[in-house]
Design an enzyme around this catalytic site. Sequence first.
Site, PDB file in Angstrom:
ATOM      1  N   LYS A   1       2.117   0.521  -8.197  1.00 37.46           N
ATOM      2  CA  LYS A   1       2.325   1.888  -7.710  1.00 37.46           C
ATOM      3  C   LYS A   1       2.887   1.842  -6.299  1.00 37.46           C
ATOM      4  O   LYS A   1       2.227   1.367  -5.380  1.00 37.46           O
ATOM      5  CB  LYS A   1       1.009   2.677  -7.701  1.00 37.46           C
ATOM      6  CG  LYS A   1       1.241   4.164  -7.454  1.00 37.46           C
ATOM      7  CD  LYS A   1      -0.010   4.924  -7.078  1.00 37.46           C
ATOM      8  CE  LYS A   1      -0.233   4.894  -5.612  1.00 37.46           C
ATOM      9  NZ  LYS A   1       0.813   5.653  -4.846  1.00 37.46           N
TER      10      LYS A   1
ATOM     11  N   GLY B   1      -1.709  -1.163   3.157  1.00 34.66           N
ATOM     12  CA  GLY B   1      -1.782   0.233   3.592  1.00 34.66           C
ATOM     13  C   GLY B   1      -2.797   0.366   4.706  1.00 34.66           C
ATOM     14  O   GLY B   1      -3.068  -0.590   5.443  1.00 34.66           O
TER      15      GLY B   1
ATOM     16  N   THR C   1      -8.135   3.281   3.803  1.00 30.21           N
ATOM     17  CA  THR C   1      -7.862   3.221   2.353  1.00 30.21           C
ATOM     18  C   THR C   1      -8.304   1.872   1.799  1.00 30.21           C
ATOM     19  O   THR C   1      -8.882   1.787   0.717  1.00 30.21           O
ATOM     20  CB  THR C   1      -6.367   3.434   2.092  1.00 30.21           C
ATOM     21  OG1 THR C   1      -5.945   4.615   2.754  1.00 30.21           O
ATOM     22  CG2 THR C   1      -6.080   3.550   0.603  1.00 30.21           C
TER      23      THR C   1
ATOM     24  N   GLU D   1      -3.963  -6.042   2.905  1.00 30.51           N
ATOM     25  CA  GLU D   1      -3.171  -6.192   4.119  1.00 30.51           C
ATOM     26  C   GLU D   1      -3.125  -4.816   4.787  1.00 30.51           C
ATOM     27  O   GLU D   1      -2.486  -3.901   4.275  1.00 30.51           O
ATOM     28  CB  GLU D   1      -1.773  -6.701   3.765  1.00 30.51           C
ATOM     29  CG  GLU D   1      -1.078  -7.376   4.901  1.00 30.51           C
ATOM     30  CD  GLU D   1      -0.410  -6.335   5.806  1.00 30.51           C
ATOM     31  OE1 GLU D   1       0.459  -5.630   5.298  1.00 30.51           O
ATOM     32  OE2 GLU D   1      -0.758  -6.255   6.988  1.00 30.51           O
TER      33      GLU D   1
ATOM     34  N   CYS E   1       3.447  -2.673  10.438  1.00 30.35           N
ATOM     35  CA  CYS E   1       2.068  -3.063  10.813  1.00 30.35           C
ATOM     36  C   CYS E   1       2.072  -4.178  11.845  1.00 30.35           C
ATOM     37  O   CYS E   1       1.069  -4.440  12.480  1.00 30.35           O
ATOM     38  CB  CYS E   1       1.317  -3.501   9.569  1.00 30.35           C
ATOM     39  SG  CYS E   1       2.152  -4.801   8.675  1.00 30.35           S
TER      40      CYS E   1
ATOM     41  N   GLU F   1      -4.593   2.937  15.437  1.00 28.56           N
ATOM     42  CA  GLU F   1      -3.245   2.621  14.976  1.00 28.56           C
ATOM     43  C   GLU F   1      -2.453   3.912  14.870  1.00 28.56           C
ATOM     44  O   GLU F   1      -2.746   4.753  14.037  1.00 28.56           O
ATOM     45  CB  GLU F   1      -3.275   1.910  13.619  1.00 28.56           C
ATOM     46  CG  GLU F   1      -1.901   1.460  13.167  1.00 28.56           C
ATOM     47  CD  GLU F   1      -1.900   0.800  11.797  1.00 28.56           C
ATOM     48  OE1 GLU F   1      -2.592   1.285  10.897  1.00 28.56           O
ATOM     49  OE2 GLU F   1      -1.181  -0.215  11.642  1.00 28.56           O
TER      50      GLU F   1
HETATM   51  O1  TXE Z   1      -1.255   4.439   3.804  1.00 23.79           O
HETATM   52  P1  TXE Z   1      -2.276   4.637   2.636  1.00 23.79           P
HETATM   53  P2  TXE Z   1      -0.204   5.470   4.273  1.00 23.79           P
HETATM   54  C1  TXE Z   1      -1.389   2.462   8.050  1.00 23.79           C
HETATM   55  C2  TXE Z   1      -0.814   3.349   9.119  1.00 23.79           C
HETATM   56  C3  TXE Z   1      -0.592   4.637   8.408  1.00 23.79           C
HETATM   57  C4  TXE Z   1      -1.838   4.674   7.550  1.00 23.79           C
HETATM   58  C5  TXE Z   1      -1.660   5.594   6.385  1.00 23.79           C
HETATM   59  O2  TXE Z   1      -1.793   3.550  10.112  1.00 23.79           O
HETATM   60  O3  TXE Z   1      -0.594   5.744   9.278  1.00 23.79           O
HETATM   61  O4  TXE Z   1      -1.982   3.332   7.074  1.00 23.79           O
HETATM   62  O5  TXE Z   1      -0.381   5.293   5.798  1.00 23.79           O
HETATM   63  C6  TXE Z   1      -2.140   4.311  -1.994  1.00 23.79           C
HETATM   64  N1  TXE Z   1      -6.795   4.125  -4.206  1.00 23.79           N
HETATM   65  N2  TXE Z   1      -0.376   1.669   7.370  1.00 23.79           N
HETATM   66  O6  TXE Z   1      -0.497   6.907   3.984  1.00 23.79           O
HETATM   67  O7  TXE Z   1      -2.825   5.996   2.544  1.00 23.79           O
HETATM   68  C7  TXE Z   1      -1.055   5.245  -1.515  1.00 23.79           C
HETATM   69  O8  TXE Z   1      -0.658   6.120  -2.567  1.00 23.79           O
HETATM   70  C8  TXE Z   1      -5.664   3.436  -4.478  1.00 23.79           C
HETATM   71  C9  TXE Z   1      -0.306   0.268   7.669  1.00 23.79           C
HETATM   72  O9  TXE Z   1       1.035   4.915   3.672  1.00 23.79           O
HETATM   73  O10 TXE Z   1      -3.185   3.516   2.819  1.00 23.79           O
HETATM   74  C10 TXE Z   1       0.047   4.261  -1.150  1.00 23.79           C
HETATM   75  O11 TXE Z   1       0.731   3.829  -2.301  1.00 23.79           O
HETATM   76  N3  TXE Z   1      -4.501   3.601  -3.804  1.00 23.79           N
HETATM   77  C11 TXE Z   1       0.312  -0.469   6.507  1.00 23.79           C
HETATM   78  C12 TXE Z   1      -0.745   3.111  -0.545  1.00 23.79           C
HETATM   79  O12 TXE Z   1      -2.067   3.232  -1.060  1.00 23.79           O
HETATM   80  C13 TXE Z   1      -4.484   4.485  -2.786  1.00 23.79           C
HETATM   81  C14 TXE Z   1       1.605   0.156   6.063  1.00 23.79           C
HETATM   82  C15 TXE Z   1      -0.829   3.168   0.985  1.00 23.79           C
HETATM   83  O13 TXE Z   1      -1.338   4.428   1.320  1.00 23.79           O
HETATM   84  C16 TXE Z   1      -5.617   5.243  -2.430  1.00 23.79           C
HETATM   85  C17 TXE Z   1       1.427   1.546   5.823  1.00 23.79           C
HETATM   86  C18 TXE Z   1      -6.802   5.032  -3.199  1.00 23.79           C
HETATM   87  N4  TXE Z   1      -7.923   5.714  -2.952  1.00 23.79           N
HETATM   88  C19 TXE Z   1       0.443   2.276   6.467  1.00 23.79           C
HETATM   89  N5  TXE Z   1      -5.274   6.054  -1.369  1.00 23.79           N
HETATM   90  C20 TXE Z   1       0.627  -1.934   6.768  1.00 23.79           C
HETATM   91  N6  TXE Z   1      -0.397  -2.724   7.013  1.00 23.79           N
HETATM   92  O14 TXE Z   1       1.784  -2.311   6.701  1.00 23.79           O
HETATM   93  C21 TXE Z   1      -3.986   5.798  -1.094  1.00 23.79           C
HETATM   94  N7  TXE Z   1      -3.492   4.868  -1.936  1.00 23.79           N
END
Ligand code: TXE
Length: 489
Positions: free
Chosen positions: A173, A226, A230, A248, A282, A393
């Site tokens: 996904k 992410g 989360t 990660e 990140c 962050e």
């Molecule tokens: O991440 P999310 P987002 C950090 C950064 C950003 C924050 C939120 O601080 O502001 O995370 O970003 C899926 N069960 N990083 O909104 O919400 C979601 O649909 C399963 C750092 O992108 O964590 C997406 O596909 N899946 C990071 C993915 O998780 C779930 C890069 C990431 O979403 C879920 C990006 C659940 N309960 C953001 N909830 C890095 N380390 O590179 C959400 N998702």
Amino acid sequence: MDIKNFIDNQECIPLSGLWLENVNPAIGQVYGEIPNSGADDVEKAYQAAVAAFESWSVTTVEQRSKIMLKIADLIDESLEELAAAESKDNGKPLSLARRIDIPRASSNFRFFGHAITQFATKTHETTGKNTINYTLRKPLGVVGCISPWNLPLYLFTWKIAPALAAGNCVVAKPSEVTPLTAYLLGDIVKKAGLPPGVLNIVHGLGGSCGQAIVAHPGIKAISFTGGTSTGAHIAATAAPMFKKLSLELGGKNPNIIFADCDYDKMMDTTVRSSFANQGQICLCGSRILVEQSLYEKFKADFVKRVQELRIGPPDHPDTQVGAVVSAAHRDKIETYFAEAKNNPAHDNASSVDAYNILCGGKRQVVQGHENGFYLQPTVIEVNSNYCRLNQEEIFGPVVTLMPFKNEAHALELANGTQYGLSASLWTNDLSRTMRLTDKLEAGIVWVNTWLNRDLRTPFGGVKNSGVGREGGFNALEFFTEPKNVCIEY
Ligand code: TXE
């Protein structure tokens, strides 16, 4: 443009008939819809994957390698289409997507297409006891790959490639915010000859579609990139099910600059490590720590360089800073601007939360793209590492800046957050380099460089930046299960 799920090598609509809007952040307008998939769509993808697993898991590594190298070639051939799609979905400069995102997606498949042919296990001969032990590494079965919106195809394929190379089938996904290149990947893998059901791509929200993948009893492992919160939620769901987890997560990475560094190279790289991809990586060095003796010179030069950055439409060749990924993310970043504006340093110099905005801190109006989500690259001077802007962050075009007195002080500041993903160190003193790199709490430390990547190396963080390592044989070990066989003869 309506994006569909990719299940059993077929495009399909969500069983619920529910859809989500997909926005182009450069112009702030909806340009298509994506499936709002639920548990029933995930089950359908799982059934396709488990049906394909029996044959896929017994293909030879040469067969798997050949298909993966073909996928890499097809991604290369689709560079322009994929780069334009990535830039449209994410708001990043087209030049960046063309130079970094898409070539790396191709490299991910090419790297693991080769790595799998070199992946081997050990045997242990117990001399004097007529005993031999050997270790098998078997694919796990159906695995889940969930990726974020900042480097959409780059991180999506970084998980999928090793999973497939190791003989698994995948339910993947992408982020609902940047689904387009994942959708385009479906057609590419089909053309490359990947059998039906081996890779299944479902689109939808994290809390419903993502959660259904994590909670599915037949999905043996979750590889997630992410946010930290989360990641914690995913772990709480998956841990009691004893699934393998690769997380990660976020970072708040220090960029430590000593006066003896190669100044021009440091400056060029620091502008990049602060604002590349609008600071939505990140690994960005979002906390800049400068040796006291260099501080005033660095501050003046760095602010000047930042103010020269060209903010503009992602598809303009001169654009260096594009749009941030969504209105919601822009609004989140602006709460940190407000925090800084509401706590000016000169009023309460001694308090932890005292800020001096040196440049930026506002939206940028881009002619012809007035509804786009553009923010000025922002540098904020802080007088404590324990302020909100140094502890949280922000994940946008925002860096903080403060001096350090000496090596011990630099180390205390650098390690003084809940995160531990990466760190950058600028110095030409070898002994200092060995001392600091040994003590820095991070999974990755760059010395006199940044984002210099060798895909064989272990990739991941410590503390609240995650669990496990991606990359190289680490990834193939994650996506396989060792079995030790002991024979007495
Ligand atoms: O991440 P999310 P987002 C950090 C950064 C950003 C924050 C939120 O601080 O502001 O995370 O970003 C899926 N069960 N990083 O909104 O919400 C979601 O649909 C399963 C750092 O992108 O964590 C997406 O596909 N899946 C990071 C993915 O998780 C779930 C890069 C990431 O979403 C879920 C990006 C659940 N309960 C953001 N909830 C890095 N380390 O590179 C959400 N998702």
